[in-house]
Design a protein around this motif. Sequence first.
Motif, PDB file in Angstrom:
ATOM      1  N   LEU A  34       0.845  -1.183   0.000  1.00 35.44           N
ATOM      2  CA  LEU A  34       0.000   0.000   0.000  1.00 35.44           C
ATOM      3  C   LEU A  34       0.882   1.235   0.000  1.00 35.44           C
ATOM      4  O   LEU A  34       1.776   1.370   0.837  1.00 35.44           O
ATOM      5  CB  LEU A  34      -0.877   0.029   1.262  1.00 35.44           C
ATOM      6  N   GLN A  35       0.631   2.127  -0.940  1.00 36.11           N
ATOM      7  CA  GLN A  35       1.350   3.390  -0.976  1.00 36.11           C
ATOM      8  C   GLN A  35       0.632   4.363  -0.056  1.00 36.11           C
ATOM      9  O   GLN A  35      -0.574   4.589  -0.174  1.00 36.11           O
ATOM     10  CB  GLN A  35       1.380   3.935  -2.394  1.00 36.11           C
ATOM     11  N   ILE A  36       1.358   4.927   0.902  1.00 39.79           N
ATOM     12  CA  ILE A  36       0.814   5.925   1.829  1.00 39.79           C
ATOM     13  C   ILE A  36       1.693   7.156   1.697  1.00 39.79           C
ATOM     14  O   ILE A  36       2.699   7.297   2.397  1.00 39.79           O
ATOM     15  CB  ILE A  36       0.791   5.404   3.276  1.00 39.79           C
ATOM     16  N   GLY A  37       1.336   8.035   0.785  1.00 31.79           N
ATOM     17  CA  GLY A  37       2.215   9.156   0.485  1.00 31.79           C
ATOM     18  C   GLY A  37       3.518   8.627  -0.077  1.00 31.79           C
ATOM     19  O   GLY A  37       3.539   7.853  -1.028  1.00 31.79           O
ATOM     20  N   GLU A  38       4.633   9.008   0.545  1.00 32.27           N
ATOM     21  CA  GLU A  38       5.942   8.531   0.107  1.00 32.27           C
ATOM     22  C   GLU A  38       6.313   7.206   0.758  1.00 32.27           C
ATOM     23  O   GLU A  38       7.326   6.597   0.405  1.00 32.27           O
ATOM     24  CB  GLU A  38       7.016   9.583   0.440  1.00 32.27           C
ATOM     25  N   ALA A  39       5.520   6.752   1.715  1.00 31.49           N
ATOM     26  CA  ALA A  39       5.807   5.511   2.434  1.00 31.49           C
ATOM     27  C   ALA A  39       5.102   4.331   1.770  1.00 31.49           C
ATOM     28  O   ALA A  39       4.144   4.497   1.018  1.00 31.49           O
ATOM     29  CB  ALA A  39       5.370   5.635   3.890  1.00 31.49           C
ATOM     30  N   LEU A  41       3.522   0.439   2.805  1.00 30.28           N
ATOM     31  CA  LEU A  41       3.156  -0.534   3.829  1.00 30.28           C
ATOM     32  C   LEU A  41       3.041  -1.904   3.171  1.00 30.28           C
ATOM     33  O   LEU A  41       2.275  -2.079   2.225  1.00 30.28           O
ATOM     34  CB  LEU A  41       1.819  -0.156   4.481  1.00 30.28           C
ATOM     35  N   THR A  42       3.802  -2.874   3.668  1.00 27.07           N
ATOM     36  CA  THR A  42       3.810  -4.230   3.127  1.00 27.07           C
ATOM     37  C   THR A  42       3.476  -5.218   4.229  1.00 27.07           C
ATOM     38  O   THR A  42       3.978  -5.097   5.346  1.00 27.07           O
ATOM     39  CB  THR A  42       5.192  -4.574   2.541  1.00 27.07           C
ATOM     40  N   SER A  43       2.639  -6.194   3.932  1.00 24.50           N
ATOM     41  CA  SER A  43       2.341  -7.259   4.879  1.00 24.50           C
ATOM     42  C   SER A  43       3.271  -8.434   4.622  1.00 24.50           C
ATOM     43  O   SER A  43       3.380  -8.908   3.486  1.00 24.50           O
ATOM     44  CB  SER A  43       0.882  -7.723   4.736  1.00 24.50           C
ATOM     45  N   VAL A  44       3.932  -8.913   5.675  1.00 17.71           N
ATOM     46  CA  VAL A  44       4.825 -10.060   5.575  1.00 17.71           C
ATOM     47  C   VAL A  44       4.289 -11.158   6.487  1.00 17.71           C
ATOM     48  O   VAL A  44       3.975 -10.915   7.651  1.00 17.71           O
ATOM     49  CB  VAL A  44       6.268  -9.685   5.959  1.00 17.71           C
ATOM     50  N   LEU A  88       6.239  -0.847   7.610  1.00 19.32           N
ATOM     51  CA  LEU A  88       6.111   0.464   6.980  1.00 19.32           C
ATOM     52  C   LEU A  88       7.494   0.999   6.648  1.00 19.32           C
ATOM     53  O   LEU A  88       8.333   1.190   7.533  1.00 19.32           O
ATOM     54  CB  LEU A  88       5.392   1.432   7.921  1.00 19.32           C
ATOM     55  N   LYS A  89       7.731   1.216   5.360  1.00 19.12           N
ATOM     56  CA  LYS A  89       9.013   1.775   4.901  1.00 19.12           C
ATOM     57  C   LYS A  89       8.808   3.224   4.535  1.00 19.12           C
ATOM     58  O   LYS A  89       8.028   3.562   3.644  1.00 19.12           O
ATOM     59  CB  LYS A  89       9.508   0.992   3.682  1.00 19.12           C
ATOM     60  N   THR A  90       9.477   4.102   5.268  1.00 17.78           N
ATOM     61  CA  THR A  90       9.447   5.526   4.965  1.00 17.78           C
ATOM     62  C   THR A  90      10.806   5.931   4.409  1.00 17.78           C
ATOM     63  O   THR A  90      11.681   5.091   4.200  1.00 17.78           O
ATOM     64  CB  THR A  90       9.117   6.354   6.220  1.00 17.78           C
ATOM     65  N   SER A  91      10.990   7.222   4.192  1.00 18.88           N
ATOM     66  CA  SER A  91      12.260   7.681   3.628  1.00 18.88           C
ATOM     67  C   SER A  91      13.438   7.399   4.547  1.00 18.88           C
ATOM     68  O   SER A  91      14.569   7.219   4.084  1.00 18.88           O
ATOM     69  CB  SER A  91      12.189   9.180   3.331  1.00 18.88           C
ATOM     70  N   ASP A  92      13.179   7.348   5.862  1.00 16.73           N
ATOM     71  CA  ASP A  92      14.297   7.167   6.791  1.00 16.73           C
ATOM     72  C   ASP A  92      14.044   6.126   7.873  1.00 16.73           C
ATOM     73  O   ASP A  92      14.849   5.981   8.789  1.00 16.73           O
ATOM     74  CB  ASP A  92      14.654   8.501   7.450  1.00 16.73           C
ATOM     75  N   ARG A  93      12.928   5.378   7.786  1.00 12.13           N
ATOM     76  CA  ARG A  93      12.630   4.389   8.816  1.00 12.13           C
ATOM     77  C   ARG A  93      12.097   3.098   8.192  1.00 12.13           C
ATOM     78  O   ARG A  93      11.466   3.116   7.131  1.00 12.13           O
ATOM     79  CB  ARG A  93      11.584   4.920   9.805  1.00 12.13           C
TER      80      ARG A  93
END
Length: 308
Positions: A34-39, A41-44, A88-93
């Motif tokens: 799921l694209q949430i803005g620039e982040a 979200l992936t389910s593993v 959740l993968k963001t630009s820095d986390r």
Amino acid sequence: MAPLDLTRRTLMQGGMAAAATTLLPVGLRPAQALQIGEAVLTSVSDGNLVLPLSFSYPDAPEDELIALLEAHGQPTDSLMPDCNVPILKTSDRLILFDVGSGANFMPTAGKLIENMEAAGFDPAEVTDVVFTHCHPDHLWGLIDDFDEIVFPNASFHMGRAEWEFWRDPGTVDAMPEARKTFAVGAQNRLSYLEDMITLFEPGAEVLPGVEAVDTAGHTPGHMSYMLHGGPEPVLVAGDAILHFAVSFEHPSWPSGSDQDPEMGIATRKKLLDRLASDKAMLTAYHLPEPGEGRVEREGSAYRFVAEG
């Protein structure tokens, strides 16, 4: 609770899509992102649980429960819920919501690390772990067989009420006999976080764009999380909503896994009503893999509409 709106599913585009196709095995295809803005979200998957029906819904009308499961093509002697860990993968986390079961809970679960690595996620690169609650399938993956923390470079975050309940020395004695191992296991693992946990209250911005939502009932301090940053937010519900058919079609049936069944019912009904009204995106730990979809009203009840 803040208003919930529908988050549109988007596939990773361009080079990201090509990279994802290379990295993601069957069951972790890019459509589950799921694209949430620039982040993103992936389910593993952490695998699945196998739970006796008598444990899961001991007070539900047995004939109606069996008929409901049969109507959905499900076994009637046990439940086998998927376990979906949101990342959740963001630009820095790189943020994990819960850490899975680890190797010592059920043989059908504890697959998180191998599936993370297959999906291109390095446990050493996890910057933050945010807990919904402290049941074994959400917490016991914190440490490995050598009693070392699996995510060595992460910061850890938990609601204060949940932490204080499981760290209370009296909790083990107060738990029913069948669940004492839950409390012993939680206290053992939380002891590793004593000097590194960050505690917070409902409504806090735990991390940028991650808002804590009080969903107590399943456990005394169960927390869900609203993810902001895109056109609409996404709710990470943890175990506030448990089963793709029962929780939606019969939200008033008490769940045997809720520590406070009546509070669990109230929380569940409130969430379902809000999610349906606002046509919001939902991700929950035990819904069918990847655990993402929407809630729609169906008469006086609801239904789960999976996405992906």
